[in-house]
Enzyme design. Structure first.
Site, PDB file in Angstrom:
ATOM      1  N   ASP A 245      30.454 -18.917  -7.598  1.00  0.00           N
ATOM      2  CA  ASP A 245      31.035 -19.754  -6.739  1.00  0.00           C
ATOM      3  C   ASP A 245      32.550 -19.352  -7.078  1.00  0.00           C
ATOM      4  OD1 ASP A 245      32.010 -21.883  -4.922  1.00  0.00           O
ATOM      5  OD2 ASP A 245      32.646 -22.869  -6.791  1.00  0.00           O
TER       6      ASP A 245
ATOM      7  N   CYS B 158       1.086 -31.941 -19.445  1.00  0.00           N
ATOM      8  CA  CYS B 158       1.093 -30.238 -19.643  1.00  0.00           C
ATOM      9  C   CYS B 158       1.151 -30.152 -17.953  1.00  0.00           C
ATOM     10  CB  CYS B 158       0.433 -29.622 -20.451  1.00  0.00           C
ATOM     11  SG  CYS B 158      -1.326 -30.084 -20.085  1.00  0.00           S
TER      12      CYS B 158
ATOM     13  N   CYS C 274      -2.257 -30.917 -16.345  1.00  0.00           N
ATOM     14  CA  CYS C 274      -2.287 -32.356 -15.834  1.00  0.00           C
ATOM     15  C   CYS C 274      -1.918 -32.366 -14.398  1.00  0.00           C
ATOM     16  CB  CYS C 274      -1.430 -33.418 -16.573  1.00  0.00           C
ATOM     17  SG  CYS C 274      -1.751 -33.366 -18.237  1.00  0.00           S
TER      18      CYS C 274
END
Length: 757
Positions: free
Chosen positions: A454, A21, A24
């Protein structure tokens, strides 16, 4: 306090394993930054620590030891080999890729074995008709490997978190699974549940008489483990693709090169042996080996890879060429100026890597709340035990109520909330030609307010085609016949149109290719020229006023005008352009209806961009033209700095940095692999209208996930007081937990009814 170096002399990127997670990642980052001379950032999404350090005070092994002390594993990237190896040895490649594959395989095997063992436990426990004599011992035999081995990743992570005074989803899973299993052991070995002939009975309320000790909860322990393992496996499989964009980029470069010696002799060598100053040959159809300057020859070079320009650019001696672009015409001799990590292609690769690393880790709601929720549940369970013992109830009743608290809080529904909605949503997306890469994609779709498009290959087809013939009707026949011998993309557009409209093309005599100007030859007895106005001037031919006006009008719209002349007179104009896709205007309208502001971004000139924007309904002020690849990512960053949440739609390698930088990247599925891998969503059909569908589906999936999480937490909040009050038998708690899971899955299945358009 850590000492942060002002000018660190060493930089390294460490792959980190074992994080479950965002907390951590934060813990590792804090540990690394406590070292003198270290500045570190840790990204949970890419599982990578980016570290700048002073080698005078810190050794690389110190970094690895610090990560290990925090309870995780890190490794140094492989040593570079050759001029381009510093990119090819990225920690997301090679050994790292193998490790990621091994992690996914290990999770899959753990999931499959656990599921096979848990299914009969579930059936035996929930269906009384299947309960034979001593069935409970068979259930224990099957469930124990699931609880101990299958759930081991959760137990290990919970222990690491406990040593650092933290609690996460893993803590909830571990505590819930172990509580159900340990209570079952107590009931089997100390209580009466282990007696031959024992049958599971259903009671709404715990019994003060101690009969509740006959109940075991092995199915709860086993099935919760399987559910959470499934969610973790699908998450790991999605994250495994995080570095694919860089691998695809590096595959685009040439693998070998025709090195030209001082004696004029060519020899083929691996690209790693090429050095600045070397001369090499590029034949028609070959990739340019590296960045350099043309010394001899002239040709059209397809630079769409880097600039997005749909029209190849003529290159002559003195002009620069970029590595991985394609020679579309004649032979070129190029002197290398940059190799390896200094090339334009390598710079794009770094842009993609930096953009990916710069994305904030997803802060999952379940993990954030569980940090507070878990200690509260454990404290409530202990308090429940103490209260009922103090109130004079039997130890069995008190312990049963305490276990009910733990079981009712077991996060089965929490674990299912995200993966089930994601699986159903992404599955429906596949049916509609929309690929969503993972839960991290969904967070941005809710708040996206700007979408950058683009031009080439996204709004337009990305292919040159003949749009108009002005002048004498025989022009297409003569021009098509002459251009049939040319490989130039503009020539091929004319030839394609001629073959579609005419039965056959006549033969050509005395054909000559005038590089950079056009072609000459004799068609059906007519001496003909097709090409640029400069070719006509060499033959003292001028355009009639009406054709000159048509040429100027075409070029003002960003189109390419090809002049055709025969029998000593200019007779026609053939207009070639990259045409707008038929569905683009409707797609822009749908995006606007979602509240998005469309911007057109292109490497083409301003006239071309303005004409395309007007055709599809984009305001002139929302057009950004003549943009290089690095500038595309800069445009996205600038919009983000203004507080905009930006989506980017593109199809080419040149779009990859911007796709990775954007809050939400959407790749056209008919584009390059690099663009697809750098994006968050892929529109398989290539139809821009699918962009609106993808955003709608993502928002619907995110909405379902939040509904599931709200239900899961709401269920816990409502049920915990009942369990603590002794009003829930643990078996009822287990059934309620299963019901909450069914509700979560049923809610997720509603996404199957999502409709496009």
């Amino acid at each position: 306090m850590s000492t942060t170096p002002t000018t660190p002399s060493h930089h390294v990127e460490l792959p980190i394993s074992g994080m479950t997670c965002a907390s951590c990642a934060n813990r590792i980052e804090r540990k690394l930054n406590k070292l003198d001379g270290v500045a570190a950032t840790v990204n949970y999404a890419t599982e990578k620590a980016t570290v700048d350090y002073d080698p005078a005070t810190v050794a690389p092994q110190d970094l690895l030891d610090t990560v290990a002390a925090a309870g995780y594993k890190a490794r140094l990237p492989p040593a570079p080999r050759g001029p381009a190896a510093d990119l090819r040895s990225s920690p997301r490649h090679g050994a790292a890729e193998d490790a990621e594959l091994d992690e996914t395989v290990e999770l899959r095997n753990r999931l499959l074995i656990s599921a096979v063992l848990a299914l009969p436990v579930l059936l035996l426990s929930m269906i009384p008709a299947l309960q034979f004599d001593d069935w409970q011992w068979a259930a224990l035999t099957l469930a124990s490997p699931v609880v101990v081995w299958g759930a081991w990743p959760f137990h290990r992570a919970a222990w690491v978190n406990l040593k650092h005074g933290a609690a996460t989803m893993d803590t909830l899973v571990s505590v819930g699974v172990l509580a159900a299993w340990l209570w079952s052991l107590y009931a089997l070995f100390i209580g009466e549940a282990g007696m031959t002939g024992m049958r599971m009975t259903f009671q709404l309320l715990p019994s003060s008489s101690g009969d509740s000790a006959e109940h075991i909860y092995l199915e709860t322990a086993a099935v919760v483990t399987v559910f959470i393992l499934a969610g973790r496996y699908f998450e790991a499989r999605a994250k495994r693709r995080a570095g694919a964009a860089l691998r695809a980029l590096l595959e685009l470069g040439a693998k070998d090169v025709a090195l030209l010696g001082d004696d004029g002799v060519e020899r083929r060598v691996p690209i790693e042996q090429l050095a600045p100053g070397d001369r090499f040959v590029v034949r028609p159809g070959e990739k340019v080996a590296t960045d350099g300057v043309v010394e001899d020859g002239s040709s059209a070079v397809d630079q769409a890879l880097l600039t997005g320009e749909s029209v190849p650019v003529e290159k002559r001696p003195g002009d620069e060429v970029a590595g991985a672009t394609v020679n579309a015409g004649g032979r070129l001799v190029v002197r290398a100026t940059r190799v390896g990590a200094d090339t334009a292609l390598a710079q794009i690769a770094r842009l993609v890597s930096d953009a990916q690393s710069g994305k904030a880790p997803v802060q999952r709601l379940a993990d954030r709340i569980s940090g507070v929720f878990v200690p509260i549940v454990i404290a409530l369970s202990v308090a429940t035990l103490g209260f009922w013992l103090g109130a004079g109830e039997s130890a069995t009743f008190a312990f049963t109520a305490a276990v009910a608290v733990l079981i009712i809080a077991c996060p089965c529904a929490l674990g299912l909330a995200t993966p089930t909605a994601l699986l159903v949503g992404t599955g429906r997306g596949v049916q509609l030609g929309l690929l969503i890469k993972g839960p991290q994609v969904l967070e941005s779709t809710r708040t996206v307010d700007t979408i950058v498009l683009d031009k080439t290959g996204t709004v337009t087809s990305g292919r040159m085609s003949l749009v108009e013939v002005i002048g004498e009707p025989d022009a297409l026949l003569i021009a098509g016949a002459l251009e049939d011998a040319s490989e130039h993309p503009i020539a091929q557009a004319i030839v394609t149109a001629a073959r579609e409209q005419l039965d056959a093309l006549p033969p050509v005599e005395s054909f000559a290719n005038r590089e950079g100007l056009g072609v000459e030859g004799v068609v059906d007895g007519h001496a003909a020229l097709v090409g640029r106005p400069a070719l006509m001037r060499e033959w003292s031919l001028t355009l009639p006023p009406e054709l000159e006006r048509a040429r100027e009008a075409a070029e003002a719209q960003g189109r390419t005008a090809v002049v055709a002349a025969w029998d000593g007179e200019v007779r026609a104009l053939l207009v070639v352009a990259d045409t707008v896709k038929p569905t683009s205007a409707a797609a822009i309208a749908r995006l606007k209806a979602l509240g998005l502001r469309p911007l057109l971004l292109t490497g083409d000139n301003a006239a071309t961009a303005a004409a395309v924007a007007a055709e599809v309904g984009i305001a002139r002020d929302d057009v950004i033209a003549e943009v290089l690849p690095s500038d595309k990512a800069s445009v996205v960053r600038r919009l983000q700095a203004q507080g905009r949440v930006v989506a980017m739609v593109g199809d080419g390698v040149n779009d990859a940095p911007a796709l990775a930088q954007a809050d939400l990247g959407l790749a056209i599925g008919t584009g390059t692999d690099v663009a697809i891998e750098a994006s968050d969503l892929t529109l398989v059909s290539g139809d821009l209208r699918a962009a609106a569908d993808a955003i709608r589906l993502s928002r619907a999936t995110l909405r379902t996930i939040k509904q599931n999480l709200a239900w899961a937490f709401g269920y816990n909040v409502a049920a915990l007081p009942l369990a603590a009050a002794g009003l829930l038998n643990p078996l009822v708690a287990g059934a309620a937990m299963a019901l909450s899971s069914v509700s979560v899955v049923a809610n997720a299945l509603r996404l199957r009814r999502f409709r496009a358009g």
